[in-house]
Design a protein around this motif. Sequence first.
Motif, PDB file in Angstrom:
ATOM      1  N   HIS A 192       2.378   8.387  -8.064  1.00 53.51           N
ATOM      2  CA  HIS A 192       3.044   9.574  -8.610  1.00 53.51           C
ATOM      3  C   HIS A 192       3.651   9.303  -9.986  1.00 53.51           C
ATOM      4  O   HIS A 192       3.625  10.167 -10.862  1.00 53.51           O
ATOM      5  N   ALA A 193       4.174   8.104 -10.177  1.00 51.77           N
ATOM      6  CA  ALA A 193       4.768   7.752 -11.475  1.00 51.77           C
ATOM      7  C   ALA A 193       3.704   7.728 -12.572  1.00 51.77           C
ATOM      8  O   ALA A 193       3.944   8.206 -13.690  1.00 51.77           O
ATOM      9  N   VAL A 194       2.533   7.193 -12.273  1.00 50.98           N
ATOM     10  CA  VAL A 194       1.488   7.123 -13.294  1.00 50.98           C
ATOM     11  C   VAL A 194       0.918   8.515 -13.579  1.00 50.98           C
ATOM     12  O   VAL A 194       0.559   8.826 -14.719  1.00 50.98           O
ATOM     13  N   ILE A 195       0.845   9.359 -12.578  1.00 49.88           N
ATOM     14  CA  ILE A 195       0.392  10.741 -12.812  1.00 49.88           C
ATOM     15  C   ILE A 195       1.371  11.453 -13.741  1.00 49.88           C
ATOM     16  O   ILE A 195       0.965  12.174 -14.653  1.00 49.88           O
ATOM     17  N   GLN A 196       2.652  11.234 -13.524  1.00 57.96           N
ATOM     18  CA  GLN A 196       3.679  11.819 -14.391  1.00 57.96           C
ATOM     19  C   GLN A 196       3.557  11.277 -15.821  1.00 57.96           C
ATOM     20  O   GLN A 196       3.666  12.013 -16.786  1.00 57.96           O
ATOM     21  N   ALA A 197       3.313   9.966 -15.955  1.00 56.17           N
ATOM     22  CA  ALA A 197       3.170   9.358 -17.278  1.00 56.17           C
ATOM     23  C   ALA A 197       1.949   9.917 -18.005  1.00 56.17           C
ATOM     24  O   ALA A 197       1.997  10.153 -19.220  1.00 56.17           O
ATOM     25  N   LYS A 244      -3.718   5.678 -18.236  1.00 54.40           N
ATOM     26  CA  LYS A 244      -5.021   5.796 -17.571  1.00 54.40           C
ATOM     27  C   LYS A 244      -5.476   4.425 -17.057  1.00 54.40           C
ATOM     28  O   LYS A 244      -6.026   4.323 -15.958  1.00 54.40           O
ATOM     29  N   ASP A 245      -5.239   3.372 -17.849  1.00 53.97           N
ATOM     30  CA  ASP A 245      -5.586   2.016 -17.400  1.00 53.97           C
ATOM     31  C   ASP A 245      -4.773   1.633 -16.163  1.00 53.97           C
ATOM     32  O   ASP A 245      -5.311   1.071 -15.204  1.00 53.97           O
ATOM     33  N   LYS A 246      -3.486   1.950 -16.192  1.00 52.14           N
ATOM     34  CA  LYS A 246      -2.627   1.642 -15.047  1.00 52.14           C
ATOM     35  C   LYS A 246      -3.067   2.433 -13.819  1.00 52.14           C
ATOM     36  O   LYS A 246      -3.072   1.911 -12.708  1.00 52.14           O
ATOM     37  N   GLN A 247      -3.473   3.676 -14.025  1.00 48.15           N
ATOM     38  CA  GLN A 247      -3.948   4.495 -12.914  1.00 48.15           C
ATOM     39  C   GLN A 247      -5.203   3.873 -12.292  1.00 48.15           C
ATOM     40  O   GLN A 247      -5.330   3.801 -11.072  1.00 48.15           O
ATOM     41  N   GLY A 248      -6.089   3.388 -13.129  1.00 49.85           N
ATOM     42  CA  GLY A 248      -7.299   2.736 -12.630  1.00 49.85           C
ATOM     43  C   GLY A 248      -6.967   1.491 -11.827  1.00 49.85           C
ATOM     44  O   GLY A 248      -7.565   1.242 -10.770  1.00 49.85           O
ATOM     45  N   PHE A 249      -6.011   0.708 -12.305  1.00 45.71           N
ATOM     46  CA  PHE A 249      -5.588  -0.483 -11.575  1.00 45.71           C
ATOM     47  C   PHE A 249      -4.985  -0.105 -10.224  1.00 45.71           C
ATOM     48  O   PHE A 249      -5.309  -0.711  -9.194  1.00 45.71           O
ATOM     49  N   ILE A 250      -4.109   0.886 -10.218  1.00 45.40           N
ATOM     50  CA  ILE A 250      -3.446   1.303  -8.975  1.00 45.40           C
ATOM     51  C   ILE A 250      -4.463   1.806  -7.961  1.00 45.40           C
ATOM     52  O   ILE A 250      -4.432   1.430  -6.788  1.00 45.40           O
ATOM     53  N   GLU A 251      -5.380   2.655  -8.398  1.00 43.91           N
ATOM     54  CA  GLU A 251      -6.384   3.197  -7.478  1.00 43.91           C
ATOM     55  C   GLU A 251      -7.290   2.091  -6.946  1.00 43.91           C
ATOM     56  O   GLU A 251      -7.656   2.088  -5.768  1.00 43.91           O
ATOM     57  N   GLY A 252      -7.634   1.130  -7.800  1.00 39.96           N
ATOM     58  CA  GLY A 252      -8.454   0.004  -7.356  1.00 39.96           C
ATOM     59  C   GLY A 252      -7.727  -0.852  -6.342  1.00 39.96           C
ATOM     60  O   GLY A 252      -8.308  -1.289  -5.341  1.00 39.96           O
ATOM     61  N   ARG A 253      -6.449  -1.089  -6.579  1.00 37.55           N
ATOM     62  CA  ARG A 253      -5.654  -1.900  -5.646  1.00 37.55           C
ATOM     63  C   ARG A 253      -5.481  -1.175  -4.309  1.00 37.55           C
ATOM     64  O   ARG A 253      -5.515  -1.800  -3.252  1.00 37.55           O
ATOM     65  N   LEU A 272       0.838  -1.202   0.000  1.00 37.19           N
ATOM     66  CA  LEU A 272       0.000   0.000   0.000  1.00 37.19           C
ATOM     67  C   LEU A 272       0.871   1.249   0.000  1.00 37.19           C
ATOM     68  O   LEU A 272       0.614   2.195  -0.757  1.00 37.19           O
ATOM     69  N   HIS A 273       1.902   1.262   0.822  1.00 35.38           N
ATOM     70  CA  HIS A 273       2.809   2.407   0.888  1.00 35.38           C
ATOM     71  C   HIS A 273       3.489   2.633  -0.471  1.00 35.38           C
ATOM     72  O   HIS A 273       3.588   3.772  -0.944  1.00 35.38           O
ATOM     73  N   GLN A 274       3.949   1.555  -1.095  1.00 39.78           N
ATOM     74  CA  GLN A 274       4.598   1.643  -2.416  1.00 39.78           C
ATOM     75  C   GLN A 274       3.634   2.212  -3.454  1.00 39.78           C
ATOM     76  O   GLN A 274       4.006   3.083  -4.249  1.00 39.78           O
ATOM     77  N   LEU A 275       2.397   1.730  -3.448  1.00 41.16           N
ATOM     78  CA  LEU A 275       1.412   2.217  -4.418  1.00 41.16           C
ATOM     79  C   LEU A 275       1.114   3.698  -4.216  1.00 41.16           C
ATOM     80  O   LEU A 275       1.017   4.456  -5.184  1.00 41.16           O
ATOM     81  N   LYS A 276       0.969   4.108  -2.964  1.00 41.42           N
ATOM     82  CA  LYS A 276       0.605   5.499  -2.676  1.00 41.42           C
ATOM     83  C   LYS A 276       1.754   6.473  -2.892  1.00 41.42           C
ATOM     84  O   LYS A 276       1.528   7.591  -3.351  1.00 41.42           O
TER      85      LYS A 276
END
Length: 158
Positions: free
Chosen positions: A27-32, A52-61, A18-22
Amino acid sequence: MATIPLTRRGFEKLKEELHQLKTVERHAVIQAIAEARAQGDLSENAEYEAAKDKQGFIEGRILELEGKLAACQVIDPAELDAGGRIVFGATVDLEEEASGAQVTYQIVGDDEADLKLGLISISSPIARALIGKESGDVADVQAPGGVKSYEVVDVRYV
């Protein structure tokens, strides 16, 4: 929501993820996304769609992990006194009756199970068959290849 049993190790592993994702992945996906958006036309921008797909996955996780951590019950096997019975967190030495092969498993939560490391899920058929057994007992497990019988050699709480 029902409580989710986890060992201390499993709890820490989920917290780290969770810490790694947050702190890193989000931040990396926002930059991308920002970089892909800077390239212009978003309708045919594969990098933008992938980000955007990766961002959705990260937020869901993140939501999934926060829910699990909020509903978890951390169980420290070293503090258990189950009188030699197999319970969640117990480490068991088994001997397959047909072949004589010996295996050692620790019964853990669904999220921390890893058969290669000898960690089996509490909801797996073998763990369900073992719960409540003691040294010397035999557990019959319905496996894909048929029923397998295991003798409980030892039960430890480590």
